[in-house]
Scaffold this motif. Structure first.
Motif, PDB file in Angstrom:
ATOM      1  N   GLY A 159      -5.951  16.059  17.486  1.00  0.00           N
ATOM      2  CA  GLY A 159      -7.266  16.506  17.901  1.00  0.00           C
ATOM      3  C   GLY A 159      -7.805  15.794  19.121  1.00  0.00           C
ATOM      4  O   GLY A 159      -8.930  16.058  19.554  1.00  0.00           O
ATOM      5  N   ILE A 160      -7.007  14.914  19.723  1.00  0.00           N
ATOM      6  CA  ILE A 160      -7.495  14.116  20.851  1.00  0.00           C
ATOM      7  C   ILE A 160      -7.688  14.940  22.118  1.00  0.00           C
ATOM      8  O   ILE A 160      -8.495  14.606  22.974  1.00  0.00           O
ATOM      9  CB  ILE A 160      -6.535  12.928  21.118  1.00  0.00           C
ATOM     10  CG1 ILE A 160      -7.197  11.906  22.050  1.00  0.00           C
ATOM     11  CG2 ILE A 160      -5.203  13.411  21.662  1.00  0.00           C
ATOM     12  CD1 ILE A 160      -6.419  10.605  22.166  1.00  0.00           C
ATOM     13  N   ASN A 161      -6.966  16.042  22.252  1.00  0.00           N
ATOM     14  CA  ASN A 161      -7.069  16.887  23.454  1.00  0.00           C
ATOM     15  C   ASN A 161      -6.379  18.225  23.213  1.00  0.00           C
ATOM     16  O   ASN A 161      -5.880  18.488  22.110  1.00  0.00           O
ATOM     17  CB  ASN A 161      -6.476  16.174  24.674  1.00  0.00           C
ATOM     18  CG  ASN A 161      -5.043  15.702  24.429  1.00  0.00           C
ATOM     19  OD1 ASN A 161      -4.210  16.451  23.914  1.00  0.00           O
ATOM     20  ND2 ASN A 161      -4.754  14.457  24.773  1.00  0.00           N
ATOM     21  N   VAL A 162      -6.340  19.026  24.248  1.00  0.00           N
ATOM     22  CA  VAL A 162      -5.582  20.284  24.224  1.00  0.00           C
ATOM     23  C   VAL A 162      -4.491  20.175  25.284  1.00  0.00           C
ATOM     24  O   VAL A 162      -4.790  20.138  26.480  1.00  0.00           O
ATOM     25  CB  VAL A 162      -6.486  21.497  24.519  1.00  0.00           C
ATOM     26  CG1 VAL A 162      -5.650  22.791  24.541  1.00  0.00           C
ATOM     27  CG2 VAL A 162      -7.594  21.606  23.488  1.00  0.00           C
ATOM     28  N   PRO A 163      -3.225  20.086  24.884  1.00  0.00           N
ATOM     29  CA  PRO A 163      -2.147  19.930  25.871  1.00  0.00           C
ATOM     30  C   PRO A 163      -2.101  21.089  26.859  1.00  0.00           C
ATOM     31  O   PRO A 163      -2.262  22.256  26.480  1.00  0.00           O
ATOM     32  CB  PRO A 163      -0.875  19.905  25.001  1.00  0.00           C
ATOM     33  CG  PRO A 163      -1.354  19.449  23.659  1.00  0.00           C
ATOM     34  CD  PRO A 163      -2.713  20.051  23.503  1.00  0.00           C
ATOM     35  N   ARG A 164      -1.904  20.763  28.120  1.00  0.00           N
ATOM     36  CA  ARG A 164      -1.802  21.783  29.162  1.00  0.00           C
ATOM     37  C   ARG A 164      -0.457  22.488  29.102  1.00  0.00           C
ATOM     38  O   ARG A 164       0.519  21.954  28.563  1.00  0.00           O
ATOM     39  CB  ARG A 164      -1.990  21.147  30.537  1.00  0.00           C
ATOM     40  CG  ARG A 164      -0.875  20.195  30.960  1.00  0.00           C
ATOM     41  CD  ARG A 164      -1.296  19.379  32.153  1.00  0.00           C
ATOM     42  NE  ARG A 164      -2.376  18.464  31.786  1.00  0.00           N
ATOM     43  CZ  ARG A 164      -3.140  17.820  32.677  1.00  0.00           C
ATOM     44  NH1 ARG A 164      -2.923  17.997  33.966  1.00  0.00           N
ATOM     45  NH2 ARG A 164      -4.092  17.009  32.269  1.00  0.00           N
ATOM     46  N   LEU A 165      -0.397  23.664  29.681  1.00  0.00           N
ATOM     47  CA  LEU A 165       0.864  24.395  29.762  1.00  0.00           C
ATOM     48  C   LEU A 165       1.709  23.814  30.889  1.00  0.00           C
ATOM     49  O   LEU A 165       1.169  23.295  31.884  1.00  0.00           O
ATOM     50  CB  LEU A 165       0.604  25.878  30.024  1.00  0.00           C
ATOM     51  CG  LEU A 165      -0.099  26.647  28.895  1.00  0.00           C
ATOM     52  CD1 LEU A 165      -0.442  28.069  29.361  1.00  0.00           C
ATOM     53  CD2 LEU A 165       0.767  26.692  27.656  1.00  0.00           C
ATOM     54  N   PRO A 166       3.026  23.872  30.785  1.00  0.00           N
ATOM     55  CA  PRO A 166       3.884  23.403  31.876  1.00  0.00           C
ATOM     56  C   PRO A 166       3.588  24.166  33.160  1.00  0.00           C
ATOM     57  O   PRO A 166       3.328  25.376  33.138  1.00  0.00           O
ATOM     58  CB  PRO A 166       5.303  23.705  31.361  1.00  0.00           C
ATOM     59  CG  PRO A 166       5.165  23.721  29.874  1.00  0.00           C
ATOM     60  CD  PRO A 166       3.807  24.297  29.606  1.00  0.00           C
ATOM     61  N   SER A 167       3.607  23.462  34.271  1.00  0.00           N
ATOM     62  CA  SER A 167       3.291  24.052  35.573  1.00  0.00           C
ATOM     63  C   SER A 167       4.560  24.544  36.264  1.00  0.00           C
ATOM     64  O   SER A 167       5.520  23.788  36.416  1.00  0.00           O
ATOM     65  CB  SER A 167       2.589  23.009  36.457  1.00  0.00           C
ATOM     66  OG  SER A 167       2.603  23.391  37.806  1.00  0.00           O
ATOM     67  N   PHE A 168       4.548  25.799  36.700  1.00  0.00           N
ATOM     68  CA  PHE A 168       5.703  26.335  37.426  1.00  0.00           C
ATOM     69  C   PHE A 168       5.860  25.627  38.772  1.00  0.00           C
ATOM     70  O   PHE A 168       6.972  25.384  39.236  1.00  0.00           O
ATOM     71  CB  PHE A 168       5.538  27.840  37.651  1.00  0.00           C
ATOM     72  CG  PHE A 168       6.707  28.483  38.329  1.00  0.00           C
ATOM     73  CD1 PHE A 168       7.929  28.625  37.671  1.00  0.00           C
ATOM     74  CD2 PHE A 168       6.618  28.924  39.647  1.00  0.00           C
ATOM     75  CE1 PHE A 168       9.015  29.209  38.294  1.00  0.00           C
ATOM     76  CE2 PHE A 168       7.693  29.503  40.278  1.00  0.00           C
ATOM     77  CZ  PHE A 168       8.898  29.652  39.600  1.00  0.00           C
ATOM     78  N   LYS A 169       4.749  25.258  39.378  1.00  0.00           N
ATOM     79  CA  LYS A 169       4.787  24.534  40.643  1.00  0.00           C
ATOM     80  C   LYS A 169       5.479  23.183  40.470  1.00  0.00           C
ATOM     81  O   LYS A 169       6.324  22.790  41.284  1.00  0.00           O
ATOM     82  CB  LYS A 169       3.361  24.341  41.180  1.00  0.00           C
ATOM     83  CG  LYS A 169       3.298  23.634  42.520  1.00  0.00           C
ATOM     84  CD  LYS A 169       1.858  23.523  43.004  1.00  0.00           C
ATOM     85  CE  LYS A 169       1.785  22.804  44.342  1.00  0.00           C
ATOM     86  NZ  LYS A 169       0.369  22.684  44.809  1.00  0.00           N
ATOM     87  N   LEU A 170       5.128  22.475  39.389  1.00  0.00           N
ATOM     88  CA  LEU A 170       5.773  21.183  39.118  1.00  0.00           C
ATOM     89  C   LEU A 170       7.233  21.373  38.712  1.00  0.00           C
ATOM     90  O   LEU A 170       8.069  20.516  38.990  1.00  0.00           O
ATOM     91  CB  LEU A 170       5.015  20.434  38.017  1.00  0.00           C
ATOM     92  CG  LEU A 170       3.656  19.842  38.414  1.00  0.00           C
ATOM     93  CD1 LEU A 170       2.976  19.222  37.202  1.00  0.00           C
ATOM     94  CD2 LEU A 170       3.820  18.814  39.518  1.00  0.00           C
ATOM     95  N   LYS A 171       7.538  22.478  38.076  1.00  0.00           N
ATOM     96  CA  LYS A 171       8.930  22.763  37.714  1.00  0.00           C
ATOM     97  C   LYS A 171       9.795  22.849  38.965  1.00  0.00           C
ATOM     98  O   LYS A 171      10.896  22.282  39.023  1.00  0.00           O
ATOM     99  CB  LYS A 171       9.019  24.068  36.928  1.00  0.00           C
ATOM    100  CG  LYS A 171      10.440  24.449  36.540  1.00  0.00           C
ATOM    101  CD  LYS A 171      10.463  25.748  35.741  1.00  0.00           C
ATOM    102  CE  LYS A 171      11.899  26.110  35.357  1.00  0.00           C
ATOM    103  NZ  LYS A 171      11.943  27.371  34.562  1.00  0.00           N
ATOM    104  N   LEU A 172       9.291  23.547  39.981  1.00  0.00           N
ATOM    105  CA  LEU A 172      10.041  23.671  41.232  1.00  0.00           C
ATOM    106  C   LEU A 172      10.136  22.320  41.941  1.00  0.00           C
ATOM    107  O   LEU A 172      11.174  21.978  42.513  1.00  0.00           O
ATOM    108  CB  LEU A 172       9.372  24.698  42.145  1.00  0.00           C
ATOM    109  CG  LEU A 172       9.369  26.149  41.652  1.00  0.00           C
ATOM    110  CD1 LEU A 172       8.630  27.036  42.645  1.00  0.00           C
ATOM    111  CD2 LEU A 172      10.795  26.656  41.441  1.00  0.00           C
ATOM    112  N   ALA A 173       9.056  21.552  41.876  1.00  0.00           N
ATOM    113  CA  ALA A 173       9.012  20.276  42.588  1.00  0.00           C
ATOM    114  C   ALA A 173       9.912  19.221  41.945  1.00  0.00           C
ATOM    115  O   ALA A 173      10.370  18.291  42.622  1.00  0.00           O
ATOM    116  CB  ALA A 173       7.578  19.764  42.658  1.00  0.00           C
TER     117      ALA A 173
END
Length: 262
Positions: free
Chosen positions: A181-195
């Protein structure tokens, strides 16, 4: 500031076979994913990074394919990664697992803050984080529900004590385990995937550790053994009853007694 997040690759399905001799899950050839609780750990670290400019490293112990979840962590904002992998680590219980990861962290470098998820879905012991802190001789707090303040020398946080909530300040280096309950995890970033698609992940084996005593790792270093493990039997039986409230109540009481629930 240096932050290290410990994550784990777990089965993505409940259809997992067990080695009858060792009681260890057979992980080869099954779909896997990052342990759900660890997603909250990665998110916590990345949020601190966004606030303070910290560097986030993720690490895991497992077979070479466990590097997949390290790549996923890159897509969430982690900067570096390390994989502790060796056949001699296989079959480890919580004690041997904690010791292995502690040795690996000592090899990589003890950071200011270590973050772990509360527990893993394939073990549910919630013991690795605290045991890891003990092996590293650093303070720790479990069941963290909120990060209140992060400074250059300490972290202030809130932890769930079951019947109460406590606020604690810890000096670095230290370890925390976070609740979902500490946060809501973000979705993986396609931009970061390429980087980060070509980013190299260093592998460390037993030969890289300071303590190379094989008796302390894997099955050899595990004082506990799984005697029996099995999948629960599915029961789809059902009955439909009709009648007045009094009649249905009597039937329910009788059924509960037959099933020895009352």
């Amino acid at each position: 500031m240096e932050i290290l997040v410990c994550i784990k690759q777990v089965p993505g399905t409940s259809e997992v076979e067990v080695d009858k001799e060792t009681g260890v899950l057979k992980r080869e050839g099954i779909d896997s994913k990052m342990n759900p609780y660890d997603l909250y750990g990665v998110e916590t670290a990345v949020k601190i990074k966004e606030q303070t400019g910290a560097r986030v490293t993720v690490t895991t112990m497992g077979p070479p394919q466990a590097s997949e979840i390290l790549q996923e962590a890159f897509m969430m904002g982690a900067d570096e990664a390390a994989l502790f992998t060796d056949r001699k680590f296989a079959g480890a219980d919580v004690l041997a697992t904690s010791y292995t990861i502690a040795q690996g962290i000592k090899k990589v470098n003890i950071p200011d803050l270590i973050i772990c998820g509360k527990q893993t879905t394939d073990g549910d012991t919630a013991q690795v984080g605290p045991e890891l802190a003990e092996f590293l001789s650093i303070p720790h707090v479990a069941n963290v529900t909120e990060i209140i303040e992060v400074t250059d020398k300490s972290i202030v946080l809130e932890m769930d004590m079951g019947h109460s909530v406590e606020v604690v300040e810890m000096l670095y280096p230290c370890l925390i385990t976070v609740e979902k309950g500490i946060n809501v995890p973000r979705l993986p970033s396609f931009k970061l995937k390429l980087a980060t698609k070509n980013k190299k992940i260093p592998f460390y084996s037993l030969n890289d550790f300071e303590d190379k005593d094989e008796k302390k790792y894997g099955l050899n270093g595990s004082p506990t053994r799984v005697l029996r493990i099995f999948s629960p039997e599915a029961n789809a039986d059902r009955e439909t009853w009709t009648g007045s409230g009094e009649e249905l109540t009597a039937k329910l009481v009788k059924k509960l007694k037959e099933l020895k629930f009352a």
